[in-house]
Design a protein around this motif. Structure first.
Motif, PDB file in Angstrom:
ATOM      1  N   ASP A 106      24.424  74.437  73.900  1.00  0.00           N
ATOM      2  CA  ASP A 106      25.653  73.747  74.295  1.00  0.00           C
ATOM      3  C   ASP A 106      25.461  72.241  74.219  1.00  0.00           C
ATOM      4  O   ASP A 106      26.351  71.500  73.796  1.00  0.00           O
ATOM      5  CB  ASP A 106      26.074  74.160  75.704  1.00  0.00           C
ATOM      6  CG  ASP A 106      27.031  75.342  75.715  1.00  0.00           C
ATOM      7  OD1 ASP A 106      27.560  75.688  74.642  1.00  0.00           O
ATOM      8  OD2 ASP A 106      27.263  75.898  76.800  1.00  0.00           O
ATOM      9  N   ARG A 107      24.294  71.772  74.612  1.00  0.00           N
ATOM     10  CA  ARG A 107      23.991  70.337  74.559  1.00  0.00           C
ATOM     11  C   ARG A 107      23.974  69.847  73.113  1.00  0.00           C
ATOM     12  O   ARG A 107      24.548  68.805  72.787  1.00  0.00           O
ATOM     13  CB  ARG A 107      22.631  70.078  75.223  1.00  0.00           C
ATOM     14  CG  ARG A 107      22.085  68.672  75.075  1.00  0.00           C
ATOM     15  CD  ARG A 107      22.852  67.699  75.956  1.00  0.00           C
ATOM     16  NE  ARG A 107      22.272  66.370  75.985  1.00  0.00           N
ATOM     17  CZ  ARG A 107      22.431  65.452  75.037  1.00  0.00           C
ATOM     18  NH1 ARG A 107      23.106  65.732  73.948  1.00  0.00           N
ATOM     19  NH2 ARG A 107      21.907  64.255  75.175  1.00  0.00           N
ATOM     20  N   ALA A 108      23.320  70.595  72.238  1.00  0.00           N
ATOM     21  CA  ALA A 108      23.250  70.205  70.827  1.00  0.00           C
ATOM     22  C   ALA A 108      24.636  70.208  70.182  1.00  0.00           C
ATOM     23  O   ALA A 108      25.000  69.272  69.459  1.00  0.00           O
ATOM     24  CB  ALA A 108      22.303  71.138  70.072  1.00  0.00           C
ATOM     25  N   LEU A 109      25.412  71.250  70.453  1.00  0.00           N
ATOM     26  CA  LEU A 109      26.756  71.341  69.889  1.00  0.00           C
ATOM     27  C   LEU A 109      27.642  70.241  70.461  1.00  0.00           C
ATOM     28  O   LEU A 109      28.398  69.595  69.726  1.00  0.00           O
ATOM     29  CB  LEU A 109      27.352  72.719  70.176  1.00  0.00           C
ATOM     30  CG  LEU A 109      28.742  73.001  69.621  1.00  0.00           C
ATOM     31  CD1 LEU A 109      28.821  72.731  68.132  1.00  0.00           C
ATOM     32  CD2 LEU A 109      29.136  74.440  69.931  1.00  0.00           C
ATOM     33  N   GLY A 110      27.539  70.003  71.757  1.00  0.00           N
ATOM     34  CA  GLY A 110      28.311  68.926  72.368  1.00  0.00           C
ATOM     35  C   GLY A 110      27.997  67.574  71.757  1.00  0.00           C
ATOM     36  O   GLY A 110      28.891  66.753  71.532  1.00  0.00           O
ATOM     37  N   GLN A 111      26.725  67.329  71.448  1.00  0.00           N
ATOM     38  CA  GLN A 111      26.341  66.056  70.845  1.00  0.00           C
ATOM     39  C   GLN A 111      26.932  65.906  69.452  1.00  0.00           C
ATOM     40  O   GLN A 111      27.379  64.822  69.077  1.00  0.00           O
ATOM     41  CB  GLN A 111      24.813  65.921  70.789  1.00  0.00           C
ATOM     42  CG  GLN A 111      24.346  64.537  70.421  1.00  0.00           C
ATOM     43  CD  GLN A 111      24.761  63.502  71.454  1.00  0.00           C
ATOM     44  OE1 GLN A 111      24.423  63.619  72.622  1.00  0.00           O
ATOM     45  NE2 GLN A 111      25.507  62.495  71.028  1.00  0.00           N
ATOM     46  N   VAL A 112      26.962  66.999  68.675  1.00  0.00           N
ATOM     47  CA  VAL A 112      27.574  66.954  67.343  1.00  0.00           C
ATOM     48  C   VAL A 112      29.061  66.610  67.467  1.00  0.00           C
ATOM     49  O   VAL A 112      29.586  65.770  66.719  1.00  0.00           O
ATOM     50  CB  VAL A 112      27.368  68.297  66.600  1.00  0.00           C
ATOM     51  CG1 VAL A 112      28.252  68.394  65.365  1.00  0.00           C
ATOM     52  CG2 VAL A 112      25.903  68.465  66.218  1.00  0.00           C
ATOM     53  N   LEU A 113      29.749  67.235  68.426  1.00  0.00           N
ATOM     54  CA  LEU A 113      31.176  66.965  68.621  1.00  0.00           C
ATOM     55  C   LEU A 113      31.415  65.514  69.050  1.00  0.00           C
ATOM     56  O   LEU A 113      32.328  64.847  68.544  1.00  0.00           O
ATOM     57  CB  LEU A 113      31.754  67.912  69.670  1.00  0.00           C
ATOM     58  CG  LEU A 113      31.758  69.392  69.314  1.00  0.00           C
ATOM     59  CD1 LEU A 113      32.241  70.228  70.493  1.00  0.00           C
ATOM     60  CD2 LEU A 113      32.609  69.651  68.097  1.00  0.00           C
ATOM     61  N   LEU A 114      30.606  65.029  69.998  1.00  0.00           N
ATOM     62  CA  LEU A 114      30.766  63.653  70.464  1.00  0.00           C
ATOM     63  C   LEU A 114      30.509  62.643  69.338  1.00  0.00           C
ATOM     64  O   LEU A 114      31.252  61.671  69.183  1.00  0.00           O
ATOM     65  CB  LEU A 114      29.816  63.375  71.626  1.00  0.00           C
ATOM     66  CG  LEU A 114      30.223  63.967  72.968  1.00  0.00           C
ATOM     67  CD1 LEU A 114      29.101  63.790  73.985  1.00  0.00           C
ATOM     68  CD2 LEU A 114      31.496  63.331  73.476  1.00  0.00           C
ATOM     69  N   ASP A 115      29.452  62.875  68.565  1.00  0.00           N
ATOM     70  CA  ASP A 115      29.140  61.959  67.461  1.00  0.00           C
ATOM     71  C   ASP A 115      30.281  61.927  66.438  1.00  0.00           C
ATOM     72  O   ASP A 115      30.666  60.846  65.965  1.00  0.00           O
ATOM     73  CB  ASP A 115      27.833  62.356  66.785  1.00  0.00           C
ATOM     74  CG  ASP A 115      26.611  62.121  67.664  1.00  0.00           C
ATOM     75  OD1 ASP A 115      26.732  61.416  68.699  1.00  0.00           O
ATOM     76  OD2 ASP A 115      25.543  62.665  67.331  1.00  0.00           O
ATOM     77  N   ALA A 116      30.829  63.105  66.104  1.00  0.00           N
ATOM     78  CA  ALA A 116      31.935  63.167  65.143  1.00  0.00           C
ATOM     79  C   ALA A 116      33.159  62.448  65.702  1.00  0.00           C
ATOM     80  O   ALA A 116      33.845  61.701  64.984  1.00  0.00           O
ATOM     81  CB  ALA A 116      32.268  64.618  64.815  1.00  0.00           C
ATOM     82  N   SER A 117      33.439  62.648  66.984  1.00  0.00           N
ATOM     83  CA  SER A 117      34.574  61.980  67.624  1.00  0.00           C
ATOM     84  C   SER A 117      34.375  60.467  67.646  1.00  0.00           C
ATOM     85  O   SER A 117      35.290  59.698  67.323  1.00  0.00           O
ATOM     86  CB  SER A 117      34.753  62.523  69.046  1.00  0.00           C
ATOM     87  OG  SER A 117      35.785  61.835  69.720  1.00  0.00           O
ATOM     88  N   ASP A 118      33.187  60.029  68.032  1.00  0.00           N
ATOM     89  CA  ASP A 118      32.914  58.590  68.092  1.00  0.00           C
ATOM     90  C   ASP A 118      33.092  57.933  66.723  1.00  0.00           C
ATOM     91  O   ASP A 118      33.611  56.815  66.622  1.00  0.00           O
ATOM     92  CB  ASP A 118      31.500  58.329  68.621  1.00  0.00           C
ATOM     93  CG  ASP A 118      31.377  58.580  70.117  1.00  0.00           C
ATOM     94  OD1 ASP A 118      32.415  58.737  70.795  1.00  0.00           O
ATOM     95  OD2 ASP A 118      30.233  58.633  70.614  1.00  0.00           O
ATOM     96  N   ARG A 119      32.658  58.623  65.652  1.00  0.00           N
ATOM     97  CA  ARG A 119      32.828  58.062  64.307  1.00  0.00           C
ATOM     98  C   ARG A 119      34.312  57.895  63.967  1.00  0.00           C
ATOM     99  O   ARG A 119      34.706  56.881  63.366  1.00  0.00           O
ATOM    100  CB  ARG A 119      32.135  58.933  63.255  1.00  0.00           C
ATOM    101  CG  ARG A 119      30.639  58.703  63.161  1.00  0.00           C
ATOM    102  CD  ARG A 119      30.033  59.363  61.943  1.00  0.00           C
ATOM    103  NE  ARG A 119      30.214  60.799  61.911  1.00  0.00           N
ATOM    104  CZ  ARG A 119      29.449  61.674  62.557  1.00  0.00           C
ATOM    105  NH1 ARG A 119      28.428  61.256  63.294  1.00  0.00           N
ATOM    106  NH2 ARG A 119      29.672  62.968  62.462  1.00  0.00           N
ATOM    107  N   LYS A 120      35.136  58.853  64.350  1.00  0.00           N
ATOM    108  CA  LYS A 120      36.578  58.758  64.067  1.00  0.00           C
ATOM    109  C   LYS A 120      37.197  57.591  64.841  1.00  0.00           C
ATOM    110  O   LYS A 120      38.002  56.829  64.304  1.00  0.00           O
ATOM    111  CB  LYS A 120      37.274  60.062  64.433  1.00  0.00           C
ATOM    112  CG  LYS A 120      36.921  61.215  63.521  1.00  0.00           C
ATOM    113  CD  LYS A 120      37.652  62.473  63.974  1.00  0.00           C
ATOM    114  CE  LYS A 120      37.247  63.654  63.129  1.00  0.00           C
ATOM    115  NZ  LYS A 120      36.133  64.390  63.691  1.00  0.00           N
TER     116      LYS A 120
END
Length: 197
Positions: A106-120
């Motif tokens: 969950d932590r790894a997946l959450g980090q991928v989502l946050l990074d993608a969101s931050d880039r947008k």
């Protein structure tokens, strides 16, 4: 992350969650969800991967049911078309693995989502000066502090999702939206602070 109200496909398979917890694969799936079928070469452009690496990741996503081959009349190899089969999902690993592994995934997946969101969001900030005043004034970047119980947070989440639901890309494709509509990035981040001392 698991929710009480279900949103999309429930991911109970550790391998499926692990497949999404990779920035390139997440970018591939998002590309197919938002823009429709594409080849490995086209997906490679958004995923930052080579077309051959992208082909591997597409096959792995297909193994877990996130994508499938599209109509491939005449297409082969890197020119094979792929399409998304999942439009929304949430992880729910509580009964699938150890608590420690579930938390780590969950932590790894959450980090991928946050990074993608931050880039947008950063991308929009970088180009916002060129956007119209109407779009600049309509955009929302807000930090707020709430006081609520876990049960109240469930109610808050449900109310926010109910407001957004009619505007989800899956409910309202861009081609069917009113003139002037654009794809919007909405990221809800409501997380508890540390327990009071």
């Amino acid at each position: 992350m698991a929710n009480n109200e279900r949103y999309g496909r429930r991911l109970r398979d550790v391998g499926a969650v692990r497949a999404l917890a990779h920035p390139g694969r997440y970018a591939i799936l998002e590309r197919l969800q938002l823009q429709g079928p594409a080849t490995a070469t086209e997906c490679a452009e958004v995923a930052g991967l080579s077309p051959s690496a992208c082909s591997y990741h597409l096959r792995l996503l297909a193994r877990h049911g996130f994508v499938e081959e599209a109509d491939n009349a005449g297409g082969d190899g890197r020119e094979r078309l792929w399409r998304a089969t999942v439009t929304s999902w949430e992880s729910d690993l509580e009964d699938s693995t150890s608590p420690a592994e579930a938390r780590a995934l969950d932590r790894a997946l959450g980090q991928v989502l946050l990074d993608a969101s931050d880039r947008k969001i950063t991308g929009w900030l970088d180009r916002s000066a060129q956007d119209s005043r109407a779009w600049r004034e309509a955009a929302v970047l807000s930090n707020s502090t709430l006081v609520a119980t876990a049960e109240e947070l469930v109610e808050i989440r449900a109310a926010l999702m109910a407001v957004l639901a009619p505007y989800f890309h899956t409910s309202r494709p861009l081609a069917e939206a009113p003139e002037g509509a654009r794809l919007l990035h909405a990221a809800l981040r409501v997380v508890p602070g540390p327990p009071p001392t």
